[in-house]
Design a protein around this motif. Structure first.
Motif, PDB file in Angstrom:
ATOM      1  N   GLY A  22      46.803  46.151  31.647  1.00 33.84           N
ATOM      2  CA  GLY A  22      45.381  46.058  32.284  1.00 33.84           C
ATOM      3  C   GLY A  22      43.961  46.161  30.818  1.00 33.84           C
ATOM      4  O   GLY A  22      45.248  46.103  30.057  1.00 33.84           O
ATOM      5  N   PRO A  23      43.115  46.245  31.461  1.00 38.02           N
ATOM      6  CA  PRO A  23      42.021  47.041  29.722  1.00 38.02           C
ATOM      7  C   PRO A  23      42.943  47.450  28.870  1.00 38.02           C
ATOM      8  O   PRO A  23      42.092  47.198  27.599  1.00 38.02           O
ATOM      9  N   ASN A  24      43.194  48.485  28.763  1.00 35.10           N
ATOM     10  CA  ASN A  24      43.451  49.881  27.717  1.00 35.10           C
ATOM     11  C   ASN A  24      44.319  48.879  27.246  1.00 35.10           C
ATOM     12  O   ASN A  24      44.257  48.933  25.405  1.00 35.10           O
ATOM     13  N   HIS A  27      42.862  46.105  25.236  1.00 33.72           N
ATOM     14  CA  HIS A  27      41.737  46.125  24.315  1.00 33.72           C
ATOM     15  C   HIS A  27      43.427  46.729  22.912  1.00 33.72           C
ATOM     16  O   HIS A  27      42.932  46.394  21.626  1.00 33.72           O
ATOM     17  N   VAL A  47      39.942  56.283  24.303  1.00 31.66           N
ATOM     18  CA  VAL A  47      40.438  56.010  25.406  1.00 31.66           C
ATOM     19  C   VAL A  47      41.055  57.158  25.745  1.00 31.66           C
ATOM     20  O   VAL A  47      40.394  57.426  27.119  1.00 31.66           O
ATOM     21  N   THR A 120      36.167  51.135  27.860  1.00 32.26           N
ATOM     22  CA  THR A 120      36.941  50.334  28.322  1.00 32.26           C
ATOM     23  C   THR A 120      37.101  51.068  29.028  1.00 32.26           C
ATOM     24  O   THR A 120      37.566  51.028  30.357  1.00 32.26           O
ATOM     25  N   ASN A 121      38.201  52.404  28.601  1.00 28.44           N
ATOM     26  CA  ASN A 121      38.779  53.307  29.955  1.00 28.44           C
ATOM     27  C   ASN A 121      37.985  54.288  31.211  1.00 28.44           C
ATOM     28  O   ASN A 121      38.068  53.985  32.170  1.00 28.44           O
ATOM     29  N   ASN A 124      37.532  51.517  33.654  1.00 34.73           N
ATOM     30  CA  ASN A 124      38.882  50.877  33.924  1.00 34.73           C
ATOM     31  C   ASN A 124      39.153  51.115  35.363  1.00 34.73           C
ATOM     32  O   ASN A 124      39.318  52.597  35.896  1.00 34.73           O
ATOM     33  N   LYS A 126      41.771  51.161  37.515  1.00 37.25           N
ATOM     34  CA  LYS A 126      42.922  51.612  37.118  1.00 37.25           C
ATOM     35  C   LYS A 126      42.578  53.517  36.870  1.00 37.25           C
ATOM     36  O   LYS A 126      43.937  53.896  37.678  1.00 37.25           O
ATOM     37  N   ASN A 165      50.845  54.356  25.200  1.00 37.85           N
ATOM     38  CA  ASN A 165      49.308  53.731  24.337  1.00 37.85           C
ATOM     39  C   ASN A 165      49.306  53.890  22.922  1.00 37.85           C
ATOM     40  O   ASN A 165      49.513  52.704  22.326  1.00 37.85           O
TER      41      ASN A 165
END
Length: 211
Positions: A22-24, A27, A47, A120-121, A124, A126, A165
């Motif tokens: 996903g985006p996180n 990135h 994040v 971004t988070n 997001n 999700k 992450n």
């Protein structure tokens, strides 16, 4: 105090969500590959700050909503199960690019890295649905105030997400090379992650129907 079973459930769901590209992940992996681990860790700090914002908002807002309208929890449970099935379908769908595909990116300052990770988070979907529709599944009567349970469950989710992450940031370059040499491994990861999410969604619906 939340039960061990509730905490374990959050761990399973959090792992399924964080391991879903996903985006996180895109990135953090792309920044780490293009600009190095330090840039990835600064982005991860942003994040993480986003997770904290969601947790504070959820623990105060949703706890009040569920106290005022108990039936809202049933709606959230169904929405959470549908979202997990949606994630599972997306993971199992072939053809999506890997988050670890090398990309050419212009270097960013530390401040911009942090703010980009935070933004971004926060944007997001999700993560928004994780806090709005999935964490509430594990709030139980008799385990203490709802807001306190949200804080505890959210802390579990944050630990899982930051750990995974963080591993992505530290190993992005190596993971990228390894996956490029073994494309079948990415397909195996998709099948395992998608299957876990689907099974958990069905279990959520069954548990809700029994109450």
């Amino acid at each position: 105090m939340v039960s061990w079973s509730a905490a374990a459930g959050v761990v399973v769901v959090a792992l399924g969500v964080v391991l879903t590209p996903g985006p996180n992940m895109v990135h953090l992996a792309s920044r780490s590959i293009a600009q190095g681990r330090r840039a990835g860790l600064i982005s991860l700090a942003g994040v993480t700050a986003g997770f904290v914002v969601y947790l504070v908002a959820t623990s105060s807002g949703l706890s009040a909503a569920f106290a005022a309208v108990p039936a809202a929890l049933d709606v959230v449970e169904v929405a959470g199960a549908c979202y997990l099935l949606h994630l599972a379908r997306g993971v199992l769908r072939p053809g999506d690019a890997s988050p670890f595909t090398p990309r050419r990116l212009a270097p960013h300052s530390g401040r911009r890295l942090f703010l980009t990770g935070l933004t971004t988070n926060l944007l997001n979907p999700k993560i928004a649905l994780m806090y709005a529709a999935l964490l509430p599944q594990f709030v139980t009567a008799g385990a203490g105030p709802t807001w306190r349970q949200f804080l505890q469950l959210g802390a579990v989710q944050i630990v899982v997400a930051v750990t995974v992450n963080g591993a992505v940031v530290l190993g992005a370059a190596g993971i990228s090379s390894w996956l490029q040499a073994r494309p079948r491994a990415l397909r195996v990861q998709r099948v395992v992650t998608g299957s876990v999410l689907a099974v958990f969604a069905v279990e959520m619906v069954a548990t809700s129907a029994q109450r």
